[in-house]
Write a protein that holds these residues in place. Structure first.
Motif, short mmCIF file in Angstrom:
data_model
loop_
_atom_site.label_atom_id
_atom_site.label_comp_id
_atom_site.label_asym_id
_atom_site.label_seq_id
_atom_site.Cartn_x
_atom_site.Cartn_y
_atom_site.Cartn_z
N LEU A 279 0.83 -1.21 0.00
CA LEU A 279 0.00 0.00 0.00
C LEU A 279 0.86 1.26 0.00
O LEU A 279 0.60 2.20 -0.75
CB LEU A 279 -0.93 0.00 1.22
CG LEU A 279 -2.16 -0.91 1.15
CD1 LEU A 279 -2.80 -1.04 2.52
CD2 LEU A 279 -3.16 -0.36 0.14
N VAL A 280 1.89 1.27 0.85
CA VAL A 280 2.79 2.42 0.92
C VAL A 280 3.54 2.58 -0.40
O VAL A 280 3.69 3.70 -0.92
CB VAL A 280 3.78 2.26 2.09
CG1 VAL A 280 4.87 3.31 2.02
CG2 VAL A 280 3.03 2.35 3.41
N LYS A 281 3.99 1.48 -0.94
CA LYS A 281 4.71 1.53 -2.22
C LYS A 281 3.83 2.11 -3.32
O LYS A 281 4.27 2.96 -4.11
CB LYS A 281 5.18 0.12 -2.60
CG LYS A 281 5.92 0.05 -3.91
CD LYS A 281 6.33 -1.39 -4.22
CE LYS A 281 7.01 -1.47 -5.59
NZ LYS A 281 7.35 -2.88 -5.92
N PHE A 282 2.56 1.65 -3.37
CA PHE A 282 1.66 2.10 -4.43
C PHE A 282 1.18 3.53 -4.20
O PHE A 282 1.30 4.39 -5.09
CB PHE A 282 0.45 1.16 -4.51
CG PHE A 282 -0.61 1.59 -5.48
CD1 PHE A 282 -0.38 1.59 -6.84
CD2 PHE A 282 -1.84 2.03 -5.01
CE1 PHE A 282 -1.35 2.01 -7.74
CE2 PHE A 282 -2.83 2.45 -5.90
CZ PHE A 282 -2.58 2.43 -7.27
N LEU A 283 0.64 3.80 -3.01
CA LEU A 283 0.05 5.11 -2.75
C LEU A 283 1.10 6.21 -2.60
O LEU A 283 0.93 7.33 -3.11
CB LEU A 283 -0.82 5.06 -1.49
CG LEU A 283 -2.17 4.34 -1.60
CD1 LEU A 283 -2.83 4.24 -0.24
CD2 LEU A 283 -3.08 5.06 -2.59
N CYS A 284 2.19 5.90 -1.91
CA CYS A 284 3.17 6.94 -1.58
C CYS A 284 4.28 7.07 -2.63
O CYS A 284 4.62 8.17 -3.04
CB CYS A 284 3.78 6.67 -0.21
SG CYS A 284 2.51 6.47 1.09
N ARG A 285 4.81 5.94 -3.06
CA ARG A 285 5.92 6.00 -4.02
C ARG A 285 5.44 6.28 -5.43
O ARG A 285 6.03 7.08 -6.16
CB ARG A 285 6.70 4.67 -4.01
CG ARG A 285 7.14 4.20 -2.64
CD ARG A 285 8.32 5.02 -2.07
NE ARG A 285 8.77 4.40 -0.82
CZ ARG A 285 8.33 4.73 0.37
NH1 ARG A 285 7.41 5.67 0.49
NH2 ARG A 285 8.78 4.14 1.48
N GLU A 286 4.32 5.62 -5.81
CA GLU A 286 3.85 5.77 -7.19
C GLU A 286 2.88 6.93 -7.36
O GLU A 286 2.96 7.67 -8.35
CB GLU A 286 3.19 4.47 -7.66
CG GLU A 286 4.14 3.28 -7.73
CD GLU A 286 3.44 2.03 -8.24
OE1 GLU A 286 2.44 2.16 -8.97
OE2 GLU A 286 3.89 0.92 -7.90
#
Length: 352
Positions: A279-286
């Motif tokens: 979730l962090v990778k998708f919402l925050c990084r991407e």
């Protein structure tokens, strides 16, 4: 749009078919959610939140927070996305796009991209989604009829015309909000209609698939269907001057769409634990949502689950203690049982 003024008609003519509940009443229930309705709510109700690339994040972040709220209440949502709309609905969709200030191509590409992002988000949340072959409302209703879910959550009334026994409105996960539940069997009983007659009533009221008879209000439409049973018979008994019937009125095609079973086998619905790292990778990084915001919400989510788990355990212990029987403390022997039987027989033998 749904079915024009159907909710008003039910409220006035069949109020017993509406129940007012709280979101907690749906704990443990599986609910099919019309994704397009939810995402449209977030597009219009929430101030636009743009990331550094100018992408509107309102639908994505709104879906993130609402889905977690459902899961906190132990509601099992499955989101249904619209497929290819039937030809009969294109006119309505074009009008909606114009009202939103979108060109057809821009609307299609923008919504398609947002839908794909939302599907990725749901996957990381461990929540199932389904790409319907056609209208999401029809697929939602079919999941209820197949016993895959308990109810449909949507603001449109179409799902009742498609045959869903339960429709939930205002299931928005807000505290102190009043949820409205519509029961199709109770509606049919109160209005004294069969399901087929109810579908004809919905077409007379106005649906997305064809035009309606102008000047025909809800109360009059109901009385005509109650008396004449079908649209064909209704047309023979109305004043064509005050209620002109549309030329090339395609009500038969609309009726068939409501009765049509969606293609494809019902999917196996599986719910999993949210994957915070993904979730962090998708919402925050991407997508460039603030990481602090996501992490804080996930921590609150875990804490809420722990509290609810503890409450369930305490409730379970309390129920077990209440179920303790006197036999658990005093063993009943055969002699006592025999004595009790003789005593009863003796009482029955006494003359009055």
């Amino acid at each position: 749009m749904g079915i024009t003024k159907l909710s008003d008609l039910i409220r006035n003519e069949a109020p017993s078919a509406i129940s007012y509940k709280e979101i907690s009443d749906y704990t443990g229930k599986a609910v099919a959610v019309d994704a397009s309705i939810v995402l449209q709510q977030f597009r219009t109700a929430i101030p636009r939140l743009h990331n550094r690339n100018g992408v509107n994040l309102s639908p994505l972040t709104g879906l993130f927070f609402r889905t977690l709220s459902f899961l906190e209440h132990d509601i099992k949502p499955v989101f249904i996305f619209d497929g290819r709309p039937p030809e009969q609905k294109k006119r309505v969709l074009e009008k909606r796009a114009q009202a939103a200030g979108w060109s057809g191509s821009y609307c299609s590409s923008s919504v398609s991209t947002q839908n794909q992002d939302c599907k990725s988000l749901l996957q990381h949340l461990g929540v199932p989604y389904v790409q319907a072959p056609g209208d999401a409302e029809a697929y939602c209703a079919q999941l209820v009829k197949d016993g895959k879910v308990d109810a449909v959550a949507s603001e449109d009334m179409d799902t009742m015309a498609f045959g869903s026994d339960l429709l939930i409105r205002q299931l928005n996960a807000k505290k102190n909000s009043e949820v409205m539940e519509y029961s199709l069997p109770k509606v049919l009983a109160a209005l004294q209609l069969t399901y087929r007659e109810f579908v004809d009533l919905c077409i007379l009221l106005g649906c997305d698939y064809c035009q309606k008879i102008q000047g025909l209000g809800p109360k009059k439409a109901l009385k005509l269907i109650q008396k004449h049973k079908t649209i064909e018979a209704v047309v023979l008994h109305i004043n064509r001057e005050t209620h002109p019937v549309p030329q090339e009125w395609r009500y038969r095609e609309a009726r068939e769409l409501f009765f049509q079973v969606p293609h494809g086998s019902p999917p196996a619905l599986v719910w999993k634990e949210p994957d915070e790292q993904e979730l962090v990778k998708f919402l925050c990084r991407e997508k460039h949502v603030k990481e602090e915001r996501v992490r804080r919400r996930m921590e609150n989510f875990r804490q809420t689950l722990r509290e609810r788990r503890r409450e369930r355990e305490e409730t379970s212990k309390a129920e077990k203690s209440k179920q303790t029987c006197i036999k658990d403390f005093f063993r009943v022997t055969r002699k006592r049982e025999a004595a009790a039987v003789l005593e009863v027989r003796g009482k029955r033998a006494k003359p009055e």
